[in-house]
Design a protein around this motif. Structure first.
Motif, PDB file in Angstrom:
ATOM      1  N   MET A 284      12.186  31.021  40.680  1.00 24.32           N
ATOM      2  CA  MET A 284      11.208  32.088  40.440  1.00 24.32           C
ATOM      3  C   MET A 284      10.707  32.044  39.000  1.00 24.32           C
ATOM      4  N   ALA A 285      11.568  31.644  38.060  1.00 24.49           N
ATOM      5  CA  ALA A 285      11.139  31.542  36.663  1.00 24.49           C
ATOM      6  C   ALA A 285      10.029  30.497  36.534  1.00 24.49           C
ATOM      7  N   MET A 286      10.175  29.373  37.237  1.00 20.71           N
ATOM      8  CA  MET A 286       9.140  28.333  37.200  1.00 20.71           C
ATOM      9  C   MET A 286       7.841  28.858  37.810  1.00 20.71           C
TER      10      MET A 286
ATOM     11  N   LYS B 177      10.477  32.290  29.391  1.00 19.15           N
ATOM     12  CA  LYS B 177      10.251  31.952  27.980  1.00 19.15           C
ATOM     13  C   LYS B 177      10.806  30.564  27.672  1.00 19.15           C
ATOM     14  N   ASP B 178      11.989  30.240  28.191  1.00 26.07           N
ATOM     15  CA  ASP B 178      12.570  28.910  27.983  1.00 26.07           C
ATOM     16  C   ASP B 178      11.661  27.819  28.534  1.00 26.07           C
TER      17      ASP B 178
ATOM     18  N   SER C 131       7.693  23.543  27.377  1.00 26.62           N
ATOM     19  CA  SER C 131       6.367  22.979  27.670  1.00 26.62           C
ATOM     20  C   SER C 131       5.457  23.014  26.452  1.00 26.62           C
ATOM     21  N   GLY C 132       5.967  23.531  25.354  1.00 28.43           N
ATOM     22  CA  GLY C 132       5.143  23.633  24.144  1.00 28.43           C
ATOM     23  C   GLY C 132       4.158  24.792  24.196  1.00 28.43           C
TER      24      GLY C 132
ATOM     25  N   PHE D 140       3.979  30.195  22.716  1.00 32.52           N
ATOM     26  CA  PHE D 140       3.086  31.261  22.217  1.00 32.52           C
ATOM     27  C   PHE D 140       2.577  32.154  23.343  1.00 32.52           C
ATOM     28  N   LEU D 141       2.604  31.696  24.572  1.00 34.75           N
ATOM     29  CA  LEU D 141       2.156  32.515  25.697  1.00 34.75           C
ATOM     30  C   LEU D 141       3.134  33.642  26.000  1.00 34.75           C
ATOM     31  N   ALA D 142       4.345  33.552  25.451  1.00 30.70           N
ATOM     32  CA  ALA D 142       5.371  34.561  25.702  1.00 30.70           C
ATOM     33  C   ALA D 142       5.376  35.636  24.627  1.00 30.70           C
ATOM     34  N   GLU D 143       4.406  35.620  23.743  1.00 29.02           N
ATOM     35  CA  GLU D 143       4.365  36.618  22.654  1.00 29.02           C
ATOM     36  C   GLU D 143       3.506  37.785  23.041  1.00 29.02           C
TER      37      GLU D 143
END
Length: 42
Positions: free
Chosen positions: A2-4, A29-30, A35-36, A39-42
Motif C-alpha cells: 500500500m505504501a508503494m 516517505k522512504d 526515488s529522489g 521533497f514531495l513529502a514536505e
C-alpha cells in the motif's frame, strides 16, 4: 504494498502526502526518498 501504491499516487500528483493515511506515511516517505523525490513529502 500500500505504501508503494500511495507513493505512486503522490508522484503522479493524484494524492497529496498529507492525504496519505498516517500509518503509511513513513513508508511512503522512504519510497519517495529512495526515488529522489523526498521533497514531495514536505
Amino acid at each position: 504494498m500500500m505504501a508503494m501504491f500511495f507513493a505512486q499516487r503522490v508522484i503522479l500528483n493524484k494524492t497529496k502526502f498529507v492525504e496519505v493515511p498516517v500509518t503509511l506515511q513513513p513508508g511512503v516517505k522512504d519510497i519517495l526518498d529512495e526515488s529522489g523525490l523526498g521533497f514531495l513529502a514536505e
